[in-house]
Scaffold this active site. Structure first.
Site, PDB file in Angstrom:
ATOM      1  N   GLY A 137      83.122 -42.142 -29.525  1.00  0.00           N
ATOM      2  CA  GLY A 137      82.786 -43.091 -30.580  1.00  0.00           C
ATOM      3  C   GLY A 137      83.943 -43.937 -31.065  1.00  0.00           C
ATOM      4  O   GLY A 137      83.771 -44.763 -31.954  1.00  0.00           O
ATOM      5  N   HIS A 138      85.132 -43.762 -30.499  1.00  0.00           N
ATOM      6  CA  HIS A 138      86.318 -44.488 -31.008  1.00  0.00           C
ATOM      7  C   HIS A 138      87.089 -45.105 -29.858  1.00  0.00           C
ATOM      8  O   HIS A 138      88.119 -44.567 -29.461  1.00  0.00           O
ATOM      9  CB  HIS A 138      87.211 -43.520 -31.781  1.00  0.00           C
ATOM     10  CG  HIS A 138      88.191 -44.183 -32.698  1.00  0.00           C
ATOM     11  ND1 HIS A 138      89.433 -44.597 -32.290  1.00  0.00           N
ATOM     12  CD2 HIS A 138      88.110 -44.503 -34.010  1.00  0.00           C
ATOM     13  CE1 HIS A 138      90.087 -45.125 -33.310  1.00  0.00           C
ATOM     14  NE2 HIS A 138      89.300 -45.075 -34.371  1.00  0.00           N
ATOM     15  N   PHE A 139      86.788 -46.112 -29.312  1.00  0.00           N
ATOM     16  CA  PHE A 139      85.614 -46.966 -29.503  1.00  0.00           C
ATOM     17  C   PHE A 139      84.935 -47.125 -28.152  1.00  0.00           C
ATOM     18  O   PHE A 139      85.643 -47.253 -27.149  1.00  0.00           O
ATOM     19  CB  PHE A 139      86.027 -48.341 -30.022  1.00  0.00           C
ATOM     20  CG  PHE A 139      86.729 -48.291 -31.348  1.00  0.00           C
ATOM     21  CD1 PHE A 139      85.987 -48.168 -32.518  1.00  0.00           C
ATOM     22  CD2 PHE A 139      88.100 -48.327 -31.439  1.00  0.00           C
ATOM     23  CE1 PHE A 139      86.627 -48.132 -33.754  1.00  0.00           C
ATOM     24  CE2 PHE A 139      88.743 -48.286 -32.667  1.00  0.00           C
ATOM     25  CZ  PHE A 139      88.007 -48.188 -33.826  1.00  0.00           C
TER      26      PHE A 139
END
Length: 150
Positions: A50-52
């Site tokens: 999720g990052h990124f």
């Protein structure tokens, strides 16, 4: 120079486990002075999901956590608990945190921490994280040690 400390020995010095252990190996240290460790950053790190998406970057707070874990290792190498006990270091404060370089999969983060002061159960250290010769992150970290039963 001391002999290196592998991940199995690190597990005896820190309570952290997957997915939150952020130190892979200690390559040098001197008790009550300094410690140099590495974190191999791979695309398999769970935070990259999720990052990124499409542009994986290690979160700055996790660089700080890696430095804090290196500080905990140095402190635990430098002070012996009572028989049947161990020290747990709580992150108590941070000052002067700076981020200078992004960290991406494939990088090797070199963690360098130096003891700045210790009084009773409080440990103040300065930490710097490097990618090659480039400073990625630096901070002054404070921890509070608590002796707990094993």
């Amino acid at each position: 120079m001391n002999e290196s400390i592998d991940i199995n020995q690190i597990f005896t010095l820190l309570p952290h486990r997957y997915p939150f252990i952020l130190v892979d190996r200690v390559i040098d240290y001197k008790v009550m002075e300094y410690l140099i460790a590495i974190k191999n950053v791979t695309i398999n790190e769970n935070f990259f999901t999720g990052h990124f998406p499409g542009n994986p970057i290690m979160p700055g707070v996790l660089m700080l956590e890696a430095l804090a874990q290196a500080c905990g290792i140095l402190a635990n190498l430098s002070r012996q608990p009572k028989e049947g006990y161990e020290f747990l270091h709580y992150f108590a404060g941070i000052d002067n945190a700076r981020f200078k370089q992004v960290v991406i999969p494939g990088d090797q983060l070199r963690l360098e921490v130096r003891l700045a002061g210790q009084k009773r159960d409080f440990w103040r250290m300065h930490g710097e994280a490097y990618i090659g010769d480039k400073l990625a992150c630096s901070a002054d970290l404070l921890s509070a040690a608590k002796e707990i039963k094993k």
